[in-house]
Design a protein around this motif. Sequence first.
Motif, PDB file in Angstrom:
ATOM      1  N   ILE A   1       0.858  -1.188   0.000  1.00 31.27           N
ATOM      2  CA  ILE A   1       0.000   0.000   0.000  1.00 31.27           C
ATOM      3  C   ILE A   1       0.895   1.239   0.000  1.00 31.27           C
ATOM      4  O   ILE A   1       1.429   1.634   1.025  1.00 31.27           O
ATOM      5  N   ALA A   2       1.053   1.814  -1.172  1.00 26.67           N
ATOM      6  CA  ALA A   2       2.034   2.905  -1.313  1.00 26.67           C
ATOM      7  C   ALA A   2       1.396   4.281  -1.443  1.00 26.67           C
ATOM      8  O   ALA A   2       2.105   5.283  -1.529  1.00 26.67           O
ATOM      9  N   GLY A   3       0.067   4.347  -1.467  1.00 26.62           N
ATOM     10  CA  GLY A   3      -0.597   5.630  -1.671  1.00 26.62           C
ATOM     11  C   GLY A   3      -0.485   6.547  -0.463  1.00 26.62           C
ATOM     12  O   GLY A   3      -0.083   6.135   0.632  1.00 26.62           O
ATOM     13  N   THR A   4      -0.868   7.790  -0.670  1.00 24.10           N
ATOM     14  CA  THR A   4      -0.764   8.791   0.404  1.00 24.10           C
ATOM     15  C   THR A   4      -2.128   9.354   0.810  1.00 24.10           C
ATOM     16  O   THR A   4      -2.197  10.285   1.597  1.00 24.10           O
ATOM     17  N   THR A   5      -3.206   8.799   0.266  1.00 26.41           N
ATOM     18  CA  THR A   5      -4.538   9.279   0.644  1.00 26.41           C
ATOM     19  C   THR A   5      -4.870   8.800   2.056  1.00 26.41           C
ATOM     20  O   THR A   5      -4.233   7.883   2.591  1.00 26.41           O
ATOM     21  N   ASP A   6      -5.888   9.414   2.656  1.00 26.62           N
ATOM     22  CA  ASP A   6      -6.315   8.981   3.989  1.00 26.62           C
ATOM     23  C   ASP A   6      -6.757   7.525   3.980  1.00 26.62           C
ATOM     24  O   ASP A   6      -6.528   6.788   4.947  1.00 26.62           O
ATOM     25  N   THR A   7      -7.396   7.100   2.889  1.00 30.20           N
ATOM     26  CA  THR A   7      -7.829   5.693   2.771  1.00 30.20           C
ATOM     27  C   THR A   7      -6.628   4.764   2.811  1.00 30.20           C
ATOM     28  O   THR A   7      -6.644   3.732   3.498  1.00 30.20           O
ATOM     29  N   ASP A   8      -5.575   5.130   2.085  1.00 27.39           N
ATOM     30  CA  ASP A   8      -4.361   4.308   2.078  1.00 27.39           C
ATOM     31  C   ASP A   8      -3.722   4.268   3.470  1.00 27.39           C
ATOM     32  O   ASP A   8      -3.255   3.220   3.926  1.00 27.39           O
ATOM     33  N   LYS A   9      -3.702   5.414   4.131  1.00 26.17           N
ATOM     34  CA  LYS A   9      -3.104   5.466   5.468  1.00 26.17           C
ATOM     35  C   LYS A   9      -3.891   4.607   6.454  1.00 26.17           C
ATOM     36  O   LYS A   9      -3.304   3.891   7.285  1.00 26.17           O
ATOM     37  N   HIS A  10      -5.209   4.669   6.364  1.00 25.25           N
ATOM     38  CA  HIS A  10      -6.048   3.831   7.224  1.00 25.25           C
ATOM     39  C   HIS A  10      -5.788   2.350   6.949  1.00 25.25           C
ATOM     40  O   HIS A  10      -5.714   1.538   7.877  1.00 25.25           O
ATOM     41  N   ALA A  11      -5.694   1.998   5.670  1.00 20.39           N
ATOM     42  CA  ALA A  11      -5.476   0.591   5.308  1.00 20.39           C
ATOM     43  C   ALA A  11      -4.135   0.096   5.834  1.00 20.39           C
ATOM     44  O   ALA A  11      -4.034  -1.030   6.354  1.00 20.39           O
ATOM     45  N   ARG A  12      -3.084   0.916   5.711  1.00 19.92           N
ATOM     46  CA  ARG A  12      -1.768   0.523   6.241  1.00 19.92           C
ATOM     47  C   ARG A  12      -1.835   0.349   7.752  1.00 19.92           C
ATOM     48  O   ARG A  12      -1.278  -0.605   8.313  1.00 19.92           O
ATOM     49  N   HIS A  13      -2.499   1.300   8.420  1.00 20.49           N
ATOM     50  CA  HIS A  13      -2.634   1.232   9.874  1.00 20.49           C
ATOM     51  C   HIS A  13      -3.369  -0.047  10.281  1.00 20.49           C
ATOM     52  O   HIS A  13      -2.955  -0.747  11.221  1.00 20.49           O
ATOM     53  N   THR A  14      -4.444  -0.373   9.570  1.00 24.12           N
ATOM     54  CA  THR A  14      -5.235  -1.557   9.895  1.00 24.12           C
ATOM     55  C   THR A  14      -4.430  -2.829   9.661  1.00 24.12           C
ATOM     56  O   THR A  14      -4.483  -3.770  10.463  1.00 24.12           O
ATOM     57  N   ALA A  15      -3.687  -2.878   8.552  1.00 24.58           N
ATOM     58  CA  ALA A  15      -2.849  -4.057   8.274  1.00 24.58           C
ATOM     59  C   ALA A  15      -1.799  -4.236   9.367  1.00 24.58           C
ATOM     60  O   ALA A  15      -1.554  -5.358   9.837  1.00 24.58           O
ATOM     61  N   ALA A  16      -1.178  -3.141   9.785  1.00 26.58           N
ATOM     62  CA  ALA A  16      -0.167  -3.212  10.844  1.00 26.58           C
ATOM     63  C   ALA A  16      -0.784  -3.680  12.161  1.00 26.58           C
ATOM     64  O   ALA A  16      -0.199  -4.481  12.899  1.00 26.58           O
ATOM     65  N   HIS A  17      -1.986  -3.187  12.459  1.00 25.41           N
ATOM     66  CA  HIS A  17      -2.661  -3.558  13.715  1.00 25.41           C
ATOM     67  C   HIS A  17      -2.994  -5.050  13.722  1.00 25.41           C
ATOM     68  O   HIS A  17      -2.770  -5.748  14.720  1.00 25.41           O
ATOM     69  N   ALA A  18      -3.527  -5.554  12.598  1.00 26.51           N
ATOM     70  CA  ALA A  18      -3.847  -6.981  12.513  1.00 26.51           C
ATOM     71  C   ALA A  18      -2.585  -7.831  12.650  1.00 26.51           C
ATOM     72  O   ALA A  18      -2.581  -8.875  13.327  1.00 26.51           O
ATOM     73  N   LEU A  19      -1.494  -7.390  12.007  1.00 26.13           N
ATOM     74  CA  LEU A  19      -0.225  -8.114  12.117  1.00 26.13           C
ATOM     75  C   LEU A  19       0.258  -8.136  13.561  1.00 26.13           C
ATOM     76  O   LEU A  19       0.725  -9.168  14.073  1.00 26.13           O
ATOM     77  N   ALA A  20       0.146  -7.010  14.240  1.00 29.69           N
ATOM     78  CA  ALA A  20       0.567  -6.940  15.642  1.00 29.69           C
ATOM     79  C   ALA A  20      -0.231  -7.920  16.498  1.00 29.69           C
ATOM     80  O   ALA A  20       0.332  -8.624  17.347  1.00 29.69           O
ATOM     81  N   ARG A  21      -1.539  -7.985  16.271  1.00 29.39           N
ATOM     82  CA  ARG A  21      -2.367  -8.901  17.062  1.00 29.39           C
ATOM     83  C   ARG A  21      -1.915 -10.349  16.895  1.00 29.39           C
ATOM     84  O   ARG A  21      -1.838 -11.106  17.867  1.00 29.39           O
ATOM     85  N   ILE A  22      -1.617 -10.721  15.667  1.00 31.61           N
ATOM     86  CA  ILE A  22      -1.188 -12.100  15.422  1.00 31.61           C
ATOM     87  C   ILE A  22       0.132 -12.379  16.131  1.00 31.61           C
ATOM     88  O   ILE A  22       0.313 -13.427  16.764  1.00 31.61           O
ATOM     89  N   LEU A  23       1.056 -11.427  16.066  1.00 31.66           N
ATOM     90  CA  LEU A  23       2.389 -11.641  16.650  1.00 31.66           C
ATOM     91  C   LEU A  23       2.387 -11.566  18.176  1.00 31.66           C
ATOM     92  O   LEU A  23       3.391 -11.882  18.804  1.00 31.66           O
ATOM     93  N   ILE A  24       1.269 -11.173  18.771  1.00 31.64           N
ATOM     94  CA  ILE A  24       1.166 -11.238  20.232  1.00 31.64           C
ATOM     95  C   ILE A  24       1.085 -12.690  20.685  1.00 31.64           C
ATOM     96  O   ILE A  24       1.659 -13.073  21.710  1.00 31.64           O
ATOM     97  N   SER A  25       0.391 -13.512  19.885  1.00 31.36           N
ATOM     98  CA  SER A  25      -0.017 -14.836  20.346  1.00 31.36           C
ATOM     99  C   SER A  25       0.711 -16.002  19.695  1.00 31.36           C
ATOM    100  O   SER A  25       0.409 -17.150  19.988  1.00 31.36           O
ATOM    101  N   VAL A  26       1.610 -15.740  18.760  1.00 30.58           N
ATOM    102  CA  VAL A  26       2.347 -16.833  18.112  1.00 30.58           C
ATOM    103  C   VAL A  26       3.835 -16.611  18.299  1.00 30.58           C
ATOM    104  O   VAL A  26       4.277 -15.520  18.655  1.00 30.58           O
ATOM    105  N   ASP A  27       4.599 -17.670  18.051  1.00 28.00           N
ATOM    106  CA  ASP A  27       6.055 -17.551  18.097  1.00 28.00           C
ATOM    107  C   ASP A  27       6.514 -16.890  16.797  1.00 28.00           C
ATOM    108  O   ASP A  27       6.424 -17.502  15.727  1.00 28.00           O
ATOM    109  N   PRO A  28       6.999 -15.652  16.842  1.00 24.21           N
ATOM    110  CA  PRO A  28       7.380 -14.962  15.598  1.00 24.21           C
ATOM    111  C   PRO A  28       8.425 -15.717  14.796  1.00 24.21           C
ATOM    112  O   PRO A  28       8.410 -15.672  13.563  1.00 24.21           O
ATOM    113  N   ALA A  29       9.316 -16.433  15.482  1.00 24.74           N
ATOM    114  CA  ALA A  29      10.386 -17.143  14.773  1.00 24.74           C
ATOM    115  C   ALA A  29       9.848 -18.310  13.958  1.00 24.74           C
ATOM    116  O   ALA A  29      10.493 -18.747  13.003  1.00 24.74           O
ATOM    117  N   LEU A  30       8.671 -18.841  14.311  1.00 26.13           N
ATOM    118  CA  LEU A  30       8.070 -19.910  13.525  1.00 26.13           C
ATOM    119  C   LEU A  30       7.377 -19.353  12.287  1.00 26.13           C
ATOM    120  O   LEU A  30       7.377 -19.966  11.218  1.00 26.13           O
TER     121      LEU A  30
END
Length: 828
Positions: free
Chosen positions: A573-602
């Motif tokens: 997601i390389a755009g600079t619109t607010d929609t793009d920024k929201h999408a990047r933020h949401t993707a990062a948040h979902a990734l963070a949630r997953i990495l809370i509960s799994v072994d990142p090295a796996l």
Amino acid sequence: MSQDEKKDRAATFAARAVELVQSGRAEDGSRALREAASLAPDSPEVKAAFLKIQSEESIHTLQKLCGKFVLEQDEQAGKQALNYLDRSGEVPGNIAKECLELVLQEGKPELKALRDEIVAGLLRESIAAKTTLAQRLLDNTTTAFLQIYNIGDKSANSIAELVLTSSAWLDESKREKCEIGAFQLFLAKLLEVGHESDGRALKGIARLLAADAERLHSIIDEETFDAILCSLDYRQPNEVKSQATLAAAKYIELSGAQGQEYVCKFILNRITKGHSEDLVLAFSAAAAAFPIMPTQAATLFLIEGFVPSLLPLLEKKWSTVKVEQAALNMLSAACINNSCRTAIKKHCIQWLQRVLNTGKDDRPGLAAVILAKVLDPTMPARDTGGKDGSDGNSVDNLVPIFKKLLVDPGEANKQSSIEGLAYASIQPAVKEALADDRLFLDRLTDLLKVSQTKPTTVFGALTVIDHVTRYLPTLSEEQKKMNQLKSYANANASKTTDTPNPLEEDAAVSRRCKAVVDAGVVTAFVAIASNLSSASTAIVVKIMLSLSRTPSLRGTIAQQGGARFLLLRYTAIAGTTDTDKHARHTAAHALARILISVDPALVFPSSGSPPLTSTIRPILSLLTDFQSDIFDGPLNLLPTFEALLALTNLASTPSGEATEVIIRQALPTVEDLLLSNNTMVQRAATELVCNLVASASGIEVFADESPAADRRLHILLALADVEDAPTRKAAGGALATLVGFEGAVKGMLKRERGVEILLGLCADEDDEIVHRGLFCVGNLLGMKGSVGEEAKRRVKDGDGERVLKDVANGVGDKMIRDLAQEVLRDLG
């Protein structure tokens, strides 16, 4: 082998060498000639072949291939020429010019498509070919245009591109003159009977209008615009309709009221005529008008008597299938407007239900979609006498119809199914029914995988999944109070409740998310990732955020490739619109949630790609995104909190690489968050620091005796004395590690209450905190030299002996009592 045999074999190789060179395979030809020369170097045939190849090699490969294609009508040579253009790109100017002159000559009709591609390729790759055609257009615009236009679609497209390319023209005014001339000729071709169906002229018109509408739109008169509107006929191929829509939209944008007047006049005149063909054209144009000029289209639709007058036309015996289909398309498009939906509901429900029950082909599906758009979602289903609810009296009764359409082989019915479900799935009961139907979820997942190149279908299917998995927004206390006040202010407050539907509560949504994950939807997302549009990507990451909210699902999501998918989506997601920024933020948040509960090295093994450390940048963005002006409303610190938890897990990986990156890139931000007013954020930041100081770099930033290190130690000591027990525990853990190093001990001793706070940990009610406090005091007392002496004095002055005796005599855990007695012995 005899001498004669060698000569014969050499002659064969020589002849073959000439053939290979002439066909464009120069390397193979040279190899064959060398073989011939090795057998009989003095052979006249070999010498003649050598001279022949020398003369052939002076001719450019593309020129030879084009010559063979035109003069010998050799299809293979034409394919090789096209491959050369696609592969090699650059062609010398004189060669390109000669090749263009060659290929413009008439040839076999069956080779016309190949000729079209070669001409387009030459005009795409060579500026010399462009200038050659530009000169032809200047000499005689009509003749040159028709010669190129009649070759094929790609050649015709090249005309539009050429007259927009300034570098191909020596004089800008001459380019503009030819641009206008070409546009007029495209319009003339559109008006010719039999040419409107191939879309060739429309492509040129749409391309030129898109690039230079300001100059060209005034050339379009009512007659030519009428022809463009006729091309909106729903029976036309999608490519033709899309080009006609682009041209109409651009013209209406620039012409304003005049274009809108043409459209309304076109529709009303043809409806007045009442013939089947006229009605199809009118309804098709109206359907296209709603997204282009919604206000004006709605005004026309809502003219008194317009909608009621449609029904007699549609219910006449001679009304044809194509008229019904066009009318359904118009009604579906009109649903974009609330007042139009009301009018349709008032006048057209019975007709739509009749089409739903008795229609054939695509019509019942489209009627069901319109009913889903206009019926009140809260209207209860009526008993249908066991007819599977097919009378369409409520949205609930339409869902089984949409499910059946999903497995229909017709593409239009699949699209109707998805569109209808996208509307129906707003209802909690429908969400629950869809999630409980594993067969439906499997079919929907399969549809996503096989529809990668159909963005409308993909977007609709994702919308359904989004509705099924969406949680209600978490309200702040202030928002809850405001909602209560609104309810009290409502005149019907006694009938209003703030209690959400039980099917919208978190537990119910979590169950639906589990059903979706179990159906393998994340695997489908991974499969279609490369074909996702920006709009679809924004929905997918929202779905992933909902799915990852339930901790027990995170492992399965990671196994299905969800974590890697989110990381790659964040990067893409390389755009600079607010929609793009929201999408990047949401993707990062979902990734963070997953990495809370799994072994990142796996999930991101050291031998794989992308590396584990590539996850840190998106997660770090969550620590500061809440400060961005794109996030309106109350401050939401949940992404920050969950990002800190994910970073804490990353910092625990054995390699230590993640820890180094976090310290290098995020230490100032983490330091600020240690001082957060939010208890949960402060706690998570402290737990992260506790993991960071397990590394040499982490220790150094707290124990290098710099002013910054002293400040950080001061913060940690303060956190060891807060009310929140988990925060005290994390701070105590970090201090227990740091007091093993002289620089850190010196920093603590500088603080007036440093030792007092450590002794306070020993007196805590929580045994784990006491254990960490004892380690801190023990490490203090274990220091050598003057630092150790000062530490011992400060512990004694702070009534440390009494505190330690209380622990040794009063704590129930034997291990802690033993540790307290050991520290007492060190104190002396």
